[in-house]
Design an enzyme around this catalytic site. Structure first.
Site, mmCIF file in Angstrom:
data_model
loop_
_atom_site.group_PDB
_atom_site.id
_atom_site.type_symbol
_atom_site.label_atom_id
_atom_site.label_comp_id
_atom_site.label_asym_id
_atom_site.label_seq_id
_atom_site.Cartn_x
_atom_site.Cartn_y
_atom_site.Cartn_z
ATOM 1 N N PRO A 87 -0.953 1.317 4.655
ATOM 2 C CG PRO A 87 0.421 3.210 4.806
ATOM 3 C CD PRO A 87 0.420 1.766 4.373
ATOM 4 C CE1 TYR A 144 -5.702 2.408 -2.060
ATOM 5 C CE2 TYR A 144 -3.486 1.844 -1.296
ATOM 6 C CZ TYR A 144 -4.319 2.497 -2.187
ATOM 7 O OH TYR A 144 -3.777 3.250 -3.190
ATOM 8 C CD GLU A 197 2.194 -1.489 -3.308
ATOM 9 O OE1 GLU A 197 2.858 -1.024 -2.364
ATOM 10 O OE2 GLU A 197 1.338 -0.820 -3.938
HETATM 11 C C1 UD2 Z 1 5.086 2.187 -3.562
HETATM 12 C C2 UD2 Z 1 5.692 1.163 -2.611
HETATM 13 C C3 UD2 Z 1 7.002 0.650 -3.193
HETATM 14 C C4 UD2 Z 1 6.786 0.052 -4.567
HETATM 15 C C5 UD2 Z 1 6.064 1.061 -5.467
HETATM 16 C C6 UD2 Z 1 5.564 0.416 -6.736
HETATM 17 C C7 UD2 Z 1 5.283 1.472 -0.202
HETATM 18 C C8 UD2 Z 1 5.458 2.398 0.933
HETATM 19 N N1 UD2 Z 1 5.913 1.841 -1.337
HETATM 20 O O1 UD2 Z 1 5.964 3.299 -3.427
HETATM 21 O O2 UD2 Z 1 7.587 -0.300 -2.340
HETATM 22 O O3 UD2 Z 1 6.049 -1.150 -4.444
HETATM 23 O O4 UD2 Z 1 4.898 1.618 -4.843
HETATM 24 O O5 UD2 Z 1 6.568 0.276 -7.652
HETATM 25 O O6 UD2 Z 1 4.641 0.465 -0.099
HETATM 26 N N2 UD2 Z 1 13.930 3.710 -5.857
HETATM 27 C C9 UD2 Z 1 15.206 4.255 -6.037
HETATM 28 N N3 UD2 Z 1 15.384 5.235 -6.982
HETATM 29 C C10 UD2 Z 1 14.357 5.711 -7.743
HETATM 30 C C11 UD2 Z 1 13.075 5.171 -7.552
HETATM 31 C C12 UD2 Z 1 12.886 4.177 -6.591
HETATM 32 O O7 UD2 Z 1 16.158 3.852 -5.364
HETATM 33 O O8 UD2 Z 1 14.600 6.609 -8.558
HETATM 34 C C13 UD2 Z 1 13.749 2.626 -4.876
HETATM 35 C C14 UD2 Z 1 13.769 3.160 -3.440
HETATM 36 O O9 UD2 Z 1 14.307 2.159 -2.587
HETATM 37 C C15 UD2 Z 1 12.306 3.370 -3.134
HETATM 38 C C16 UD2 Z 1 11.689 2.186 -3.890
HETATM 39 O O10 UD2 Z 1 12.485 2.004 -5.053
HETATM 40 O O11 UD2 Z 1 12.061 3.330 -1.747
HETATM 41 C C17 UD2 Z 1 10.207 2.358 -4.272
HETATM 42 O O12 UD2 Z 1 10.042 3.501 -5.093
HETATM 43 P P1 UD2 Z 1 9.121 4.708 -4.626
HETATM 44 O O13 UD2 Z 1 9.299 4.914 -3.171
HETATM 45 O O14 UD2 Z 1 9.350 5.858 -5.513
HETATM 46 O O15 UD2 Z 1 7.695 4.108 -4.904
HETATM 47 P P2 UD2 Z 1 6.267 4.556 -4.270
HETATM 48 O O16 UD2 Z 1 6.463 5.694 -3.343
HETATM 49 O O17 UD2 Z 1 5.291 4.698 -5.364
#
Ligand code: UD2
Length: 297
Positions: free
Chosen positions: A178, A180, A247
């Site tokens: 969403p 980019y 990703e």
């Molecule tokens: C983005 C991406 C994510 C991932 C990341 C790069 C979207 C919406 N999100 O999110 O999929 O590609 O970038 O690494 O596209 N998690 C845990 N415990 C933790 C940290 C992470 O369970 O302490 C799991 C959890 O399922 C989470 C996922 O890993 O939903 C991705 O981590 P994030 O949501 O912190 O990553 P984010 O927001 O940077």
């Protein structure tokens, strides 16, 4: 003459005639240059689609990881999935967590269940996120082969708000990020160092896809997770971690192996973003979170 009409088959459905000279959405792209549909509200008839897949009695798996403090997101995720995610179909929700006791008991409809898998706690959020690919690969090899048709891999810090169903099924399915989709590709946060196996060169790349939701046929997602994991590991041996971990590898993979269906950002919005006019129905959205509070590092 037909004596018997199966109520779940397309045979008995009445719906508006589709016209080849009309397009229900003209404000957005509805098919990619490689002829993959781009799914937006208004481009499909859910009854027609359900009538195709219902008689096949398909089974769908979803994976979701909740490591460390991310278990706090499970309740909303699972409860909202019961309301919106493939309602009326067989669904197995595979929850991967380091704290199985923290998985909430959510009432599931018939044919649907939550399955809990224990995984180690890790200290870096980057590892937690990236290691999902290997665990999904193993799940497919060890438990899902032969009993599951489609799989979707989803971020836990998110919630369903609208229908996510049969319109999303396809061989290899990915969601446009969403953040980019209105930008020039020079601004996409692809991995830009040629030493990385996630590298996407300037002037290349179709869309920027999110790591938070992808899926497809079991065999296709197996190939995807296996390839991305091998590349992630090989990079790690060389001392390099792609800009956005798995990703970035997913984006490289989708550039080379074009997805057969592309889901619009309706399928992964972010709660902090105001809804743009082309988003007519919000289906799944990332919740607002305070990274400093919930990540281990
Ligand atoms: C983005 C991406 C994510 C991932 C990341 C790069 C979207 C919406 N999100 O999110 O999929 O590609 O970038 O690494 O596209 N998690 C845990 N415990 C933790 C940290 C992470 O369970 O302490 C799991 C959890 O399922 C989470 C996922 O890993 O939903 C991705 O981590 P994030 O949501 O912190 O990553 P984010 O927001 O940077």
């Amino acid at each position: 003459a037909f004596k018997h009409k199966d109520k779940t088959s397309a045979d008995s459905l009445k719906y508006n005639q589709p016209h080849l000279t009309e397009n229900s959405r003209t404000d957005v792209m509805t098919v990619t240059p490689w002829l993959a549909p781009v799914v937006w509200e208004g481009t499909f008839n859910q009854d027609v689609l359900d009538s195709i897949y219902k008689p096949k009695n398909i089974s769908i798996a979803a994976t979701v990881f909740a490591v460390g403090k991310y278990t706090m997101f499970l309740k909303n995720f699972l409860e909202s999935a019961e309301q919106h995610f493939f309602v009326g179909f067989r669904v197995h929700m595979h929850v991967f967590t380091d704290q199985p006791n923290e998985v909430p008991k959510v009432k599931m409809a018939a044919g649907r269940q939550v399955m809990v898998h224990k995984v180690p706690s890790l200290n870096r959020w980057q590892e937690i996120s990236a290691r999902r690919m290997k665990q999904i690969q193993d799940l497919i090899e060890e438990k899902l082969r032969g009993n599951t048709d489609y799989i979707f891999c989803l971020d836990v810090d998110s919630k369903f708000h609208g229908r996510w169903g049969t319109e999303s099924l396809g061989r290899l399915v990915t969601v446009v990020h969403p953040g980019y989709y209105r930008d020039d590709r020079s601004r996409f946060p692809y991995e830009r160092r040629p030493q990385s196996r996630a590298y996407v060169a300037p002037g290349e790349g179709d869309f920027y896809y999110c790591g938070g939701a992808y899926g497809g046929l079991l065999q296709e997602v197996h190939q995807l997770t296996k390839t991305c994991n091998l590349n992630f590991e090989a990079d790690a041996k060389d001392g390099i971690e792609a800009a956005w971990q798995e990703e970035s590898h997913l984006n490289r993979y989708m550039w080379i192996n074009k997805p057969s269906k592309v889901l619009s950002p309706e399928y992964l919005w972010q709660d902090f973003k105001p809804k743009n006019p082309e988003i007519r129905l919000l289906r799944f959205s990332g919740v607002i979170k305070n990274y400093a509070d919930i990540r281990p590092n």
